[in-house]
Design a protein around this motif. Structure first.
Motif, mmCIF file in Angstrom:
data_model
loop_
_atom_site.group_PDB
_atom_site.id
_atom_site.type_symbol
_atom_site.label_atom_id
_atom_site.label_comp_id
_atom_site.label_asym_id
_atom_site.label_seq_id
_atom_site.Cartn_x
_atom_site.Cartn_y
_atom_site.Cartn_z
ATOM 1 N N ASP A 152 33.605 23.352 66.419
ATOM 2 C CA ASP A 152 34.540 23.360 67.550
ATOM 3 C C ASP A 152 34.009 22.503 68.709
ATOM 4 O O ASP A 152 34.765 21.761 69.342
ATOM 5 C CB ASP A 152 34.769 24.791 68.044
ATOM 6 N N SER A 198 31.251 27.349 65.645
ATOM 7 C CA SER A 198 31.171 26.990 67.061
ATOM 8 C C SER A 198 30.655 25.555 67.225
ATOM 9 O O SER A 198 31.096 24.824 68.114
ATOM 10 C CB SER A 198 30.312 27.964 67.840
ATOM 11 N N ARG A 249 35.717 19.190 70.235
ATOM 12 C CA ARG A 249 36.001 19.082 71.667
ATOM 13 C C ARG A 249 35.381 17.814 72.249
ATOM 14 O O ARG A 249 36.014 17.092 73.028
ATOM 15 C CB ARG A 249 35.469 20.325 72.401
#
Length: 184
Positions: free
Chosen positions: A8, A5, A12
């Motif tokens: 990610d 996470s 992003r």
């Protein structure tokens, strides 16, 4: 899972940063192009500065009262007389200041000048003596000023209204205490 996470989220954020960079780059290019177009339209900064300086100098010249008096002395004299006449007619007369003393306060000693009855002063006597001549000069000054107004009206009014407007200005001249004059 926690690492995934974070990765990610980092990807992003990098994508957001890249998008923001791209958008900023496009906006900068747009502003740069607009600035170039404006410079092409208006000229160089020196040309704009020169035009601005010329405009300022023109305004200064138009507001230079001394120059106007030197170039058009009679118009300025007539305008001054008309302004003084208008001020005298429109403004209330000046009141003399009076000092109020309470009954308990002693009044100051009167000067000889205040104790003697006053008659008209030298200027008042001169004005009374030359009143007819001064009235004629006043009428001529008003007439001359209003003749300038009449000529401006004649030049700027449509031809079918010029005659009627001329009569209106003549009537106003007489009501102001002047008599119509043709200065030309």
């Amino acid at each position: 899972m926690d690492q995934r996470s974070d990765v990610d989220e980092l990807d992003r954020l990098r994508a957001d940063i890249a998008g923001t960079r791209c958008a900023l780059s496009n906006k900068l290019e747009s502003v740069e192009q607009e600035l170039r177009d404006n410079v092409r339209r208006t000229g160089t900064i020196d040309e704009v500065r020169d035009r601005f300086t010329g405009t300022v100098n023109t305004i200064k010249s138009e507001l230079d009262v001394r120059r106007h008096v030197q170039e058009h002395p009679w118009i300025m004299v007539t305008g001054s007389a008309l302004a003084g006449f208008a001020a005298a007619r429109l403004l209330p007369p000046a009141r003399q200041a009076t000092v109020q003393y309470s009954p308990r306060e002693p009044r100051p000693a009167m000067s000889i000048r205040e104790e003697l009855p006053r008659g008209p002063g030298v200027l008042e006597r001169l004005i009374q003596r030359f009143e007819p001549e001064l009235r004629r000069v006043q009428g001529l000054a008003i007439g001359s000023a209003m003749d300038i107004v009449r000529s401006w009206v004649r030049e700027s009014a449509p031809p079918n209204l010029a005659g009627e407007l001329d009569e209106i200005v003549k009537s106003a001249t007489e009501k102001l205490g002047g008599r119509p004059v043709d200065v030309r």
